[in-house]
Scaffold this motif. Structure first.
Motif, PDB file in Angstrom:
ATOM      1  N   LEU A 140       1.125  -0.871  -0.069  1.00  0.00           N
ATOM      2  CA  LEU A 140       0.103  -0.044  -0.144  1.00  0.00           C
ATOM      3  C   LEU A 140       1.219   1.521   0.172  1.00  0.00           C
ATOM      4  N   ASN A 141       1.989   1.226   0.568  1.00  0.00           N
ATOM      5  CA  ASN A 141       2.403   2.577   0.239  1.00  0.00           C
ATOM      6  C   ASN A 141       3.876   2.371  -0.365  1.00  0.00           C
ATOM      7  N   GLY A 142       3.764   1.258  -1.662  1.00  0.00           N
ATOM      8  CA  GLY A 142       4.692   1.621  -2.897  1.00  0.00           C
ATOM      9  C   GLY A 142       5.790   1.102  -2.411  1.00  0.00           C
ATOM     10  N   ARG A 143       6.097  -0.321  -1.677  1.00  0.00           N
ATOM     11  CA  ARG A 143       7.642  -0.376  -1.137  1.00  0.00           C
ATOM     12  C   ARG A 143       7.009  -2.167  -1.120  1.00  0.00           C
ATOM     13  N   GLY A 144       5.810  -2.781  -1.771  1.00  0.00           N
ATOM     14  CA  GLY A 144       5.531  -3.638  -1.202  1.00  0.00           C
ATOM     15  C   GLY A 144       6.701  -5.383  -1.937  1.00  0.00           C
ATOM     16  N   SER A 145       6.948  -5.386  -3.064  1.00  0.00           N
ATOM     17  CA  SER A 145       7.456  -6.429  -3.954  1.00  0.00           C
ATOM     18  C   SER A 145       7.077  -7.159  -3.279  1.00  0.00           C
ATOM     19  N   GLU A 146       8.549  -8.437  -2.376  1.00  0.00           N
ATOM     20  CA  GLU A 146       8.780  -8.983  -1.640  1.00  0.00           C
ATOM     21  C   GLU A 146       8.965  -8.260   0.164  1.00  0.00           C
ATOM     22  N   ASN A 147       9.307  -7.303   0.443  1.00  0.00           N
ATOM     23  CA  ASN A 147       9.714  -6.747   1.384  1.00  0.00           C
ATOM     24  C   ASN A 147       8.612  -6.575   2.755  1.00  0.00           C
ATOM     25  N   LEU A 148       8.478  -6.888   3.650  1.00  0.00           N
ATOM     26  CA  LEU A 148       7.765  -6.663   4.721  1.00  0.00           C
ATOM     27  C   LEU A 148       7.533  -4.725   5.055  1.00  0.00           C
ATOM     28  N   PHE A 149       6.744  -4.405   5.615  1.00  0.00           N
ATOM     29  CA  PHE A 149       7.182  -3.490   6.336  1.00  0.00           C
ATOM     30  C   PHE A 149       7.478  -3.394   7.830  1.00  0.00           C
ATOM     31  N   SER A 150       7.303  -3.868   8.509  1.00  0.00           N
ATOM     32  CA  SER A 150       7.989  -4.511   9.359  1.00  0.00           C
ATOM     33  C   SER A 150       9.792  -4.317   9.294  1.00  0.00           C
ATOM     34  N   TYR A 151      10.220  -4.854   8.157  1.00  0.00           N
ATOM     35  CA  TYR A 151      11.591  -4.967   7.791  1.00  0.00           C
ATOM     36  C   TYR A 151      11.746  -3.380   7.431  1.00  0.00           C
ATOM     37  N   ILE A 152      10.926  -2.820   6.160  1.00  0.00           N
ATOM     38  CA  ILE A 152      10.899  -1.280   5.904  1.00  0.00           C
ATOM     39  C   ILE A 152      11.462   0.045   7.145  1.00  0.00           C
ATOM     40  N   VAL A 153      10.457  -0.268   8.340  1.00  0.00           N
ATOM     41  CA  VAL A 153      10.408   0.548   9.489  1.00  0.00           C
ATOM     42  C   VAL A 153      11.527   0.656  10.344  1.00  0.00           C
ATOM     43  N   ALA A 154      11.951  -0.912  10.462  1.00  0.00           N
ATOM     44  CA  ALA A 154      12.831  -1.319  11.853  1.00  0.00           C
ATOM     45  C   ALA A 154      14.429  -0.464  10.995  1.00  0.00           C
ATOM     46  N   ALA A 155      14.454  -0.561   9.961  1.00  0.00           N
ATOM     47  CA  ALA A 155      15.736  -0.510   9.147  1.00  0.00           C
ATOM     48  C   ALA A 155      16.215   1.389   8.857  1.00  0.00           C
ATOM     49  N   GLU A 156      15.032   1.930   8.762  1.00  0.00           N
ATOM     50  CA  GLU A 156      14.656   3.333   8.398  1.00  0.00           C
ATOM     51  C   GLU A 156      13.440   4.669   8.725  1.00  0.00           C
ATOM     52  N   GLY A 157      12.934   3.377   9.823  1.00  0.00           N
ATOM     53  CA  GLY A 157      11.409   4.279   9.979  1.00  0.00           C
ATOM     54  C   GLY A 157      10.624   4.619   8.622  1.00  0.00           C
ATOM     55  N   SER A 158       9.263   4.832   9.250  1.00  0.00           N
ATOM     56  CA  SER A 158       8.322   5.212   7.863  1.00  0.00           C
ATOM     57  C   SER A 158       8.569   6.118   7.571  1.00  0.00           C
ATOM     58  N   SER A 159       7.924   6.097   6.468  1.00  0.00           N
ATOM     59  CA  SER A 159       7.884   7.061   5.793  1.00  0.00           C
ATOM     60  C   SER A 159       7.219   7.947   5.963  1.00  0.00           C
ATOM     61  N   LYS A 160       6.371   7.809   6.752  1.00  0.00           N
ATOM     62  CA  LYS A 160       5.242   9.121   6.943  1.00  0.00           C
ATOM     63  C   LYS A 160       4.133   8.393   8.498  1.00  0.00           C
ATOM     64  N   PRO A 161       5.765   9.013   9.362  1.00  0.00           N
ATOM     65  CA  PRO A 161       4.468   8.584  10.788  1.00  0.00           C
ATOM     66  C   PRO A 161       3.928   9.499  11.485  1.00  0.00           C
TER      67      PRO A 161
END
Length: 334
Positions: A140-161
């Motif tokens: 939904l946040n344009g980062r799907g592919s095969e990535n999980l949001f938990s990995y994205i947030v843990a690594a770089e934070g949410s883009s729109k906190p």
């Protein structure tokens, strides 16, 4: 781990009722016909393409589908979400397969095919469904592919906190990994440091650095974080086994979600297909249970964060829209 698999035949009849078929009549049909009807029902009511693998024991697959129909209704009802949200707007698939000890899993989520795999009479659907939702939020946040949001947030934070859903997800991540009291102190400390101004009334260099750290913390970023004590849940998970699995953000959140689901149900009541009972998750009978699930203050903090996250999901209708699901007669509903 005795509740990881259901050992008895299914006594659930809500699926047959939904199909307008008496349980006695259904029992007299060939198993393959029963399975065909049940998988069609999953598509009709959940919007979830459901298949049964050739290696599945047919009676086990039938019983899993019967348990799952009621269990999924119960799960979505207690989360306050519409029934079609389980398939995440029709994007999620379900595969019932045979249990093979050599495969080494009681459930799996494949992000490439967006499929939950359920072997034998496993009760791991809730765990795997969280993985799929974690993935769907990334999509939904344009980062799907095969990535999980938990990995994205843990690594770089949410883009729109500041976004309600992303902010709530960031809170889930903080609750999983960070000690509540120590986090509160660190936030206060950074806020004070970020308020420092020079003679011209501009933020000092140190203030800018503190604000950057605070922003990352509020966005849920964990990578590179220093000066905050880990939660007991995170410390215990790392002590139990390899941190790259047991302290993995996706696995930490999925295990915690299991406990959240179970806590919505009466004590000692197993939700077949979906999760173990609340009492099972509160048990410290063996090291695996004691060190890889949250307890006490951690558990309360994490469950509160999940409350906020699902409140955001209900308000945004991101997984599906419509009235909240109702439990079936099998679980005291309807």
């Amino acid at each position: 781990e005795s509740q990881a698999m259901t050992q008895r035949p299914s006594f659930k009849n809500a699926a047959w009722v939904a199909l307008g078929v008496s349980p006695d009549r259904a029992a007299g049909m060939p198993l393959d016909r029963q399975i065909e009807m049940l998988t069609g029902l999953y598509q009709r009511d959940f919007g979830m393409e459901t298949t049964v693998a050739n290696d599945a024991i047919r009676i086990e697959a039938r019983d899993s589908l019967l348990d799952g129909y009621s269990g999924i209704h119960d799960m979505m009802s207690r989360l306050g979400l519409p029934l079609n949200a389980v398939s995440q707007n029709g994007t999620l698939k379900l595969r019932i397969e045979g249990f093979n000890p050599k495969k080494g899993y009681l459930g799996a989520y494949n992000p490439t095919t967006r499929t939950i795999h359920m072997p034998g009479r496993s009760n791991s659907f809730g765990h795997e469904w969280w993985h799929s939702a974690d993935h769907y939020i990334a999509i939904l946040n344009g980062r799907g592919s095969e990535n999980l949001f938990s990995y994205i947030v843990a690594a770089e934070g949410s883009s729109k906190p500041a976004d309600q859903l992303q902010g709530a997800f960031a809170e889930v991540m903080r609750s999983l990994f960070l000690d509540k009291a120590d986090l509160a102190w660190k936030v206060l400390q950074l806020q004070v440091e970020a308020s420092a101004r020079n003679r011209n009334g501009d933020p000092t260099v140190a203030a800018k650095e503190a604000q950057e750290k605070l922003d990352k913390l509020m966005a849920g970023q964990l990578k590179g974080l220093k000066g905050v004590k880990p939660s007991k849940y995170a410390r215990d998970a790392a002590a139990f086994g390899p941190a790259n699995y047991w302290q993995d953000p996706a696995e930490m959140s999925a295990r915690a979600f299991e406990t959240y689901l179970a806590a919505q149900r009466p004590a000692d009541k197993l939700n077949e297909f979906v999760s173990k009972s609340d009492t099972a998750y509160k048990s410290k009978a063996d090291e695996r249970l004691a060190l890889t699930f949250p307890f006490d203050d951690d558990r309360n903090q994490i469950h509160h964060a999940f409350d906020l996250f699902f409140e955001a999901l209900r308000e945004t209708n991101e997984l599906g829209d419509g009235p909240a699901a109702q439990r079936t007669e099998d679980d005291g509903g309807l």
